[in-house]
Scaffold this motif. Structure first.
Motif, PDB file in Angstrom:
ATOM      1  N   ILE A  54      -3.528   6.781  -0.090  1.00 23.37           N
ATOM      2  CA  ILE A  54      -4.936   6.995  -0.434  1.00 23.37           C
ATOM      3  C   ILE A  54      -5.144   8.495  -0.589  1.00 23.37           C
ATOM      4  O   ILE A  54      -4.446   9.303   0.045  1.00 23.37           O
ATOM      5  CB  ILE A  54      -5.842   6.389   0.664  1.00 23.37           C
ATOM      6  CG1 ILE A  54      -7.293   6.325   0.217  1.00 23.37           C
ATOM      7  CG2 ILE A  54      -5.692   7.126   1.979  1.00 23.37           C
ATOM      8  CD1 ILE A  54      -8.163   5.494   1.148  1.00 23.37           C
ATOM      9  N   ASP A  55      -6.071   8.887  -1.438  1.00 26.15           N
ATOM     10  CA  ASP A  55      -6.384  10.295  -1.661  1.00 26.15           C
ATOM     11  C   ASP A  55      -6.564  10.988  -0.304  1.00 26.15           C
ATOM     12  O   ASP A  55      -7.410  10.584   0.489  1.00 26.15           O
ATOM     13  CB  ASP A  55      -7.666  10.384  -2.488  1.00 26.15           C
ATOM     14  CG  ASP A  55      -8.103  11.804  -2.796  1.00 26.15           C
ATOM     15  OD1 ASP A  55      -7.450  12.766  -2.335  1.00 26.15           O
ATOM     16  OD2 ASP A  55      -9.105  11.955  -3.501  1.00 26.15           O
ATOM     17  N   ARG A 103     -13.549   8.261   2.421  1.00 24.94           N
ATOM     18  CA  ARG A 103     -13.451   6.834   2.778  1.00 24.94           C
ATOM     19  C   ARG A 103     -14.506   5.965   2.099  1.00 24.94           C
ATOM     20  O   ARG A 103     -14.558   4.775   2.306  1.00 24.94           O
ATOM     21  CB  ARG A 103     -13.478   6.613   4.288  1.00 24.94           C
ATOM     22  CG  ARG A 103     -12.365   7.299   5.029  1.00 24.94           C
ATOM     23  CD  ARG A 103     -11.051   6.651   4.731  1.00 24.94           C
ATOM     24  NE  ARG A 103      -9.983   7.408   5.419  1.00 24.94           N
ATOM     25  CZ  ARG A 103      -8.727   7.224   5.231  1.00 24.94           C
ATOM     26  NH1 ARG A 103      -8.313   6.320   4.390  1.00 24.94           N
ATOM     27  NH2 ARG A 103      -7.841   7.935   5.868  1.00 24.94           N
ATOM     28  N   GLN A 123      -6.523   2.687  -8.021  1.00 25.04           N
ATOM     29  CA  GLN A 123      -7.973   2.737  -7.899  1.00 25.04           C
ATOM     30  C   GLN A 123      -8.366   4.180  -8.108  1.00 25.04           C
ATOM     31  O   GLN A 123      -7.795   5.084  -7.483  1.00 25.04           O
ATOM     32  CB  GLN A 123      -8.419   2.275  -6.516  1.00 25.04           C
ATOM     33  CG  GLN A 123      -9.907   2.428  -6.274  1.00 25.04           C
ATOM     34  CD  GLN A 123     -10.287   2.006  -4.867  1.00 25.04           C
ATOM     35  OE1 GLN A 123      -9.661   1.160  -4.263  1.00 25.04           O
ATOM     36  NE2 GLN A 123     -11.329   2.634  -4.349  1.00 25.04           N
ATOM     37  N   TRP A 147      -1.205   1.305  -5.012  1.00 23.04           N
ATOM     38  CA  TRP A 147      -0.439   0.180  -4.481  1.00 23.04           C
ATOM     39  C   TRP A 147       0.672  -0.168  -5.461  1.00 23.04           C
ATOM     40  O   TRP A 147       0.636   0.216  -6.622  1.00 23.04           O
ATOM     41  CB  TRP A 147      -1.283  -1.090  -4.359  1.00 23.04           C
ATOM     42  CG  TRP A 147      -2.474  -1.047  -3.481  1.00 23.04           C
ATOM     43  CD1 TRP A 147      -2.547  -1.401  -2.168  1.00 23.04           C
ATOM     44  CD2 TRP A 147      -3.803  -0.693  -3.849  1.00 23.04           C
ATOM     45  NE1 TRP A 147      -3.843  -1.279  -1.713  1.00 23.04           N
ATOM     46  CE2 TRP A 147      -4.618  -0.844  -2.735  1.00 23.04           C
ATOM     47  CE3 TRP A 147      -4.383  -0.243  -5.038  1.00 23.04           C
ATOM     48  CZ2 TRP A 147      -5.985  -0.576  -2.749  1.00 23.04           C
ATOM     49  CZ3 TRP A 147      -5.739   0.029  -5.062  1.00 23.04           C
ATOM     50  CH2 TRP A 147      -6.522  -0.137  -3.926  1.00 23.04           C
ATOM     51  N   MET A 188      -2.556  13.359  -5.888  1.00 21.85           N
ATOM     52  CA  MET A 188      -1.962  12.050  -5.595  1.00 21.85           C
ATOM     53  C   MET A 188      -0.653  11.815  -6.347  1.00 21.85           C
ATOM     54  O   MET A 188      -0.045  10.758  -6.219  1.00 21.85           O
ATOM     55  CB  MET A 188      -2.962  10.944  -5.906  1.00 21.85           C
ATOM     56  CG  MET A 188      -4.158  10.974  -4.956  1.00 21.85           C
ATOM     57  SD  MET A 188      -5.316   9.649  -5.266  1.00 21.85           S
ATOM     58  CE  MET A 188      -4.347   8.226  -4.760  1.00 21.85           C
ATOM     59  N   PHE A 222       0.856  -1.183   0.000  1.00 22.60           N
ATOM     60  CA  PHE A 222       0.000   0.000   0.000  1.00 22.60           C
ATOM     61  C   PHE A 222       0.893   1.234   0.000  1.00 22.60           C
ATOM     62  O   PHE A 222       1.823   1.338   0.797  1.00 22.60           O
ATOM     63  CB  PHE A 222      -0.897  -0.007   1.246  1.00 22.60           C
ATOM     64  CG  PHE A 222      -1.625   1.286   1.463  1.00 22.60           C
ATOM     65  CD1 PHE A 222      -2.759   1.588   0.739  1.00 22.60           C
ATOM     66  CD2 PHE A 222      -1.170   2.210   2.389  1.00 22.60           C
ATOM     67  CE1 PHE A 222      -3.437   2.794   0.936  1.00 22.60           C
ATOM     68  CE2 PHE A 222      -1.830   3.412   2.596  1.00 22.60           C
ATOM     69  CZ  PHE A 222      -2.968   3.699   1.867  1.00 22.60           C
ATOM     70  N   CYS A 253     -12.472   6.514  -2.751  1.00 20.43           N
ATOM     71  CA  CYS A 253     -11.098   6.759  -2.327  1.00 20.43           C
ATOM     72  C   CYS A 253     -10.060   6.238  -3.317  1.00 20.43           C
ATOM     73  O   CYS A 253      -9.642   5.093  -3.229  1.00 20.43           O
ATOM     74  CB  CYS A 253     -10.862   6.156  -0.949  1.00 20.43           C
ATOM     75  SG  CYS A 253     -11.611   4.543  -0.697  1.00 20.43           S
ATOM     76  N   PRO A 254      -9.647   7.078  -4.271  1.00 23.36           N
ATOM     77  CA  PRO A 254      -8.545   6.685  -5.138  1.00 23.36           C
ATOM     78  C   PRO A 254      -7.344   6.255  -4.296  1.00 23.36           C
ATOM     79  O   PRO A 254      -7.023   6.872  -3.286  1.00 23.36           O
ATOM     80  CB  PRO A 254      -8.244   7.957  -5.936  1.00 23.36           C
ATOM     81  CG  PRO A 254      -9.561   8.666  -5.982  1.00 23.36           C
ATOM     82  CD  PRO A 254     -10.152   8.406  -4.621  1.00 23.36           C
ATOM     83  N   THR A 255      -6.720   5.168  -4.713  1.00 23.04           N
ATOM     84  CA  THR A 255      -5.668   4.540  -3.924  1.00 23.04           C
ATOM     85  C   THR A 255      -4.556   4.058  -4.845  1.00 23.04           C
ATOM     86  O   THR A 255      -4.797   3.752  -6.009  1.00 23.04           O
ATOM     87  CB  THR A 255      -6.258   3.339  -3.139  1.00 23.04           C
ATOM     88  OG1 THR A 255      -7.399   3.797  -2.407  1.00 23.04           O
ATOM     89  CG2 THR A 255      -5.272   2.738  -2.174  1.00 23.04           C
ATOM     90  N   THR A 305     -10.090  12.041   0.700  1.00 26.37           N
ATOM     91  CA  THR A 305     -11.115  11.017   0.561  1.00 26.37           C
ATOM     92  C   THR A 305     -12.180  11.128   1.645  1.00 26.37           C
ATOM     93  O   THR A 305     -11.927  11.611   2.745  1.00 26.37           O
ATOM     94  CB  THR A 305     -10.494   9.601   0.611  1.00 26.37           C
ATOM     95  OG1 THR A 305     -11.529   8.659   0.360  1.00 26.37           O
ATOM     96  CG2 THR A 305      -9.880   9.302   1.960  1.00 26.37           C
TER      97      THR A 305
END
Length: 84
Positions: free
Chosen positions: A8-9, A14, A32, A21, A67, A5, A17-19, A12
């Motif tokens: 995360i944005d 929650r 994401q 990895w 991000m 990980f 939540c653009p993420t 967000t």
């Protein structure tokens, strides 16, 4: 799978939540994000040098510019893994 990980944005809620990895084993980024609307999706396909529409199994996603540091960190993580 060696999944790391990255982030995360920060804005967000929650639920959306653009993420980011990193898959260390495959040396790939996983993102994401939000699906673009149909107009944006069509514009992406029209401006791509690829032949035809986005293939099944691929997707266009929106990632907020805030991000970018996380995406850079993910790229650095992949490069560090390649040097091992």
């Amino acid at each position: 799978m060696d999944l790391q990980f990255i982030g995360i944005d920060p804005d967000t809620d929650r639920d959306h939540c653009p993420t980011v990895w990193v898959d260390q084993e495959k040396q790939e980024l996983l993102l994401q994000g939000w699906k673009p609307d149909s107009t944006t999706h069509g514009a992406c396909e029209a401006s791509s040098p690829a032949n035809g529409p986005v293939p099944e199994g691929e997707a266009i996603v929106r990632i907020p510019a805030r991000m970018v540091p996380m995406i850079r960190e993910a790229c650095d993580a992949i490069e560090r893994a390649q040097l091992r």
